[in-house]
Write an enzyme that holds these catalytic residues in place. Structure first.
Site, PDB file in Angstrom:
ATOM      1  N   LYS A   1      -8.688  43.146 -48.516  1.00 52.20           N
ATOM      2  CA  LYS A   1      -7.659  43.665 -47.614  1.00 52.20           C
ATOM      3  C   LYS A   1      -6.602  44.471 -48.359  1.00 52.20           C
ATOM      4  CE  LYS A   1      -7.965  40.519 -43.706  1.00 52.20           C
ATOM      5  NZ  LYS A   1      -7.319  39.467 -42.906  1.00 52.20           N
TER       6      LYS A   1
ATOM      7  N   LYS B   1     -21.417  44.682 -37.536  1.00 48.38           N
ATOM      8  CA  LYS B   1     -20.989  43.569 -36.706  1.00 48.38           C
ATOM      9  C   LYS B   1     -20.318  44.089 -35.436  1.00 48.38           C
ATOM     10  CE  LYS B   1     -17.201  41.103 -37.646  1.00 48.38           C
ATOM     11  NZ  LYS B   1     -16.245  39.989 -37.771  1.00 48.38           N
TER      12      LYS B   1
ATOM     13  N   LYS C   1     -13.917  44.382 -32.559  1.00 45.00           N
ATOM     14  CA  LYS C   1     -12.915  45.075 -31.748  1.00 45.00           C
ATOM     15  C   LYS C   1     -12.424  46.332 -32.446  1.00 45.00           C
ATOM     16  CE  LYS C   1      -9.124  42.359 -33.574  1.00 45.00           C
ATOM     17  NZ  LYS C   1     -10.034  41.595 -34.415  1.00 45.00           N
TER      18      LYS C   1
HETATM   19  P1  ADP Z   1     -13.217  41.167 -35.043  1.00 38.51           P
HETATM   20  O1  ADP Z   1     -14.349  41.395 -36.020  1.00 38.51           O
HETATM   21  O2  ADP Z   1     -13.541  41.679 -33.680  1.00 38.51           O
HETATM   22  O3  ADP Z   1     -11.910  41.669 -35.606  1.00 38.51           O
HETATM   23  P2  ADP Z   1     -12.205  38.587 -35.746  1.00 38.51           P
HETATM   24  O4  ADP Z   1     -12.352  38.902 -37.181  1.00 38.51           O
HETATM   25  O5  ADP Z   1     -10.832  38.540 -35.141  1.00 38.51           O
HETATM   26  O6  ADP Z   1     -13.090  39.595 -34.892  1.00 38.51           O
HETATM   27  O7  ADP Z   1     -12.942  37.205 -35.501  1.00 38.51           O
HETATM   28  C1  ADP Z   1     -12.513  36.169 -34.680  1.00 38.51           C
HETATM   29  C2  ADP Z   1     -13.600  35.108 -34.652  1.00 38.51           C
HETATM   30  O8  ADP Z   1     -14.773  35.597 -34.002  1.00 38.51           O
HETATM   31  C3  ADP Z   1     -14.062  34.639 -36.026  1.00 38.51           C
HETATM   32  O9  ADP Z   1     -14.346  33.251 -35.967  1.00 38.51           O
HETATM   33  C4  ADP Z   1     -15.336  35.423 -36.258  1.00 38.51           C
HETATM   34  O10 ADP Z   1     -16.231  34.734 -37.120  1.00 38.51           O
HETATM   35  C5  ADP Z   1     -15.905  35.544 -34.865  1.00 38.51           C
HETATM   36  N1  ADP Z   1     -16.628  36.815 -34.732  1.00 38.51           N
HETATM   37  C6  ADP Z   1     -16.084  38.053 -34.755  1.00 38.51           C
HETATM   38  N2  ADP Z   1     -17.014  38.997 -34.574  1.00 38.51           N
HETATM   39  C7  ADP Z   1     -18.197  38.343 -34.446  1.00 38.51           C
HETATM   40  C8  ADP Z   1     -19.551  38.776 -34.252  1.00 38.51           C
HETATM   41  N3  ADP Z   1     -19.853  40.062 -34.124  1.00 38.51           N
HETATM   42  N4  ADP Z   1     -20.518  37.834 -34.161  1.00 38.51           N
HETATM   43  C9  ADP Z   1     -20.215  36.521 -34.282  1.00 38.51           C
HETATM   44  N5  ADP Z   1     -18.973  36.048 -34.463  1.00 38.51           N
HETATM   45  C10 ADP Z   1     -17.966  36.938 -34.541  1.00 38.51           C
END
Ligand code: ADP
Length: 334
Positions: A114, A197, A200
């Site tokens: 980061k 992945k 958002k």
């Molecule tokens: P993003 O990648 O959308 O920013 P976050 O990092 O805020 O999502 O993740 C919030 C939670 O959701 C975490 O526990 C993360 O492991 C899970 N998560 C996020 N994206 C995925 C995905 N594509 N598949 C499975 N779990 C996910």
């Protein structure tokens, strides 16, 4: 079992968050025995480590709480709260800041990723983030912490901090929190690129299904999802090298609570022209009631705030004795 897990209140949750994280929380809550406790929190204090818009943070916290409840987190059974309303998190984090070593934090890969090349320009909070995370779980003397791969190192650090604190002050205050990696937690990929992945932060909205998408949008996004011209195989191993096909099968399996084998037993030999409409129907059937409940909850944000306040009060009751013991161990209280 004392389960503790947090999520940053970032807004706009998607199918990946739901299937990969929130549904695991709901499953843990539903599996709770009489002596177990599940604490789920919105990590608003962690959100301060990155640039933020205060009004958005406040709104996201309520929206995220509403989303969790709509997805099945039951504030009567689980303890649902936002971290900022439980000041014991910050207090314990400061105490643990005396225990954690700079060298330990320097080794955190998430900090390195980061901060990138601009370490000097980062907030101090981003660097000490894992210490607050350690406080989050140690405050409740958590036994099990659901973590994704990317958080395993931070949990290891929490274990090291717990050991050093106990040793330095000759107490047996903090148990070792164990990682809980749910076998059922799938990783959901982008609908546009099977190697990325679902997230958002993907600029393409077509890459993800948002929990607020209406039925037509969900169906349309799945119909337009990237695939290949081959029919589905009968063996999951044959999906290797077909990441987009693999992803849609994973999504179907997770939504239907089936294995990949079971899904392929139904769809082997069929093309995506048949598979995608079935997947769309399934996704709409699962997500439509969640969206309806979410819309209802967002119609009364004050009520969601009241539920969070109740959760914070319950969390504080559990947190206070641990903080007091940590203060006593450190000589801050007689
Ligand atoms: P993003 O990648 O959308 O920013 P976050 O990092 O805020 O999502 O993740 C919030 C939670 O959701 C975490 O526990 C993360 O492991 C899970 N998560 C996020 N994206 C995925 C995905 N594509 N598949 C499975 N779990 C996910």
């Amino acid at each position: 079992m004392i389960v503790v897990s947090g999520i940053q209140p970032t807004g706009n949750l998607h199918l990946g968050n739901y299937l990969g994280a929130i549904r695991q929380w709901v499953a843990m809550q539903d599996a709770m025995q009489a002596d177990d406790t599940c604490l789920f929190f919105l990590a608003d204090l962690h959100a301060l480590t990155q640039p933020l818009v205060p009004a958005e943070l406040a709104a996201n916290t309520i929206e995220m709480a509403a989303t969790l409840i709509a997805c099945g987190v039951d504030p009567d059974r689980a303890i649902l709260f936002n971290q900022a309303r439980v000041p014991e998190h910050s207090e314990l984090a400061w105490l643990l800041g005396g225990t954690a070593r700079v060298g330990w934090l320097n080794r955190m890969t998430q900090w390195k990723d980061k901060a990138g090349k601009n370490r000097e320009g980062q907030s101090v909070g981003l660097f000490t983030y894992p210490v607050l995370q350690a406080a989050d779980v140690l405050l409740y003397r958590a036994t099990h912490v659901p973590v994704g791969d990317d958080q395993k190192q931070h949990l290891e650090l929490a274990r090291d901090i717990a050991t050093k604190f106990n040793t330095d002050f000759a107490v047996e205050l903090f148990p070792q929190p164990e990682p809980y990696i749910s076998p059922a937690a799938p990783r959901i990929m982008s609908l546009r690129d099977g190697a990325a992945k679902m997230s958002k932060s993907d600029p393409s909205d077509a890459s993800r299904i948002n929990l607020i998408d209406d039925d037509d949008t969900i169906a349309q996004k799945l119909r337009r999802a990237k695939t290949d011209p081959e029919p589905l195989p009968d063996d999951p191993a044959a999906l290797a090298g077909r990441p987009e096909a693999q992803n849609l099968v994973t999504i179907y399996a997770a939504l239907a609570r089936q294995t990949g084998e079971q899904v392929l037993a139904t769809f082997a030999g069929k093309g995506f022209g048949q598979f995608k409409p079935a997947l769309a129907d399934l996704a709409v059937a699962e997500l439509s009631p969640i969206r309806a409940r979410l819309t209802q909850l967002l119609g009364d944000r004050a009520e969601v705030g009241a539920l969070l306040a109740q959760g914070a009060a319950r969390a504080r009751t559990l947190a206070a004795p641990t903080l007091l013991a940590a203060q006593r161990a450190s000589g801050l209280q007689i």
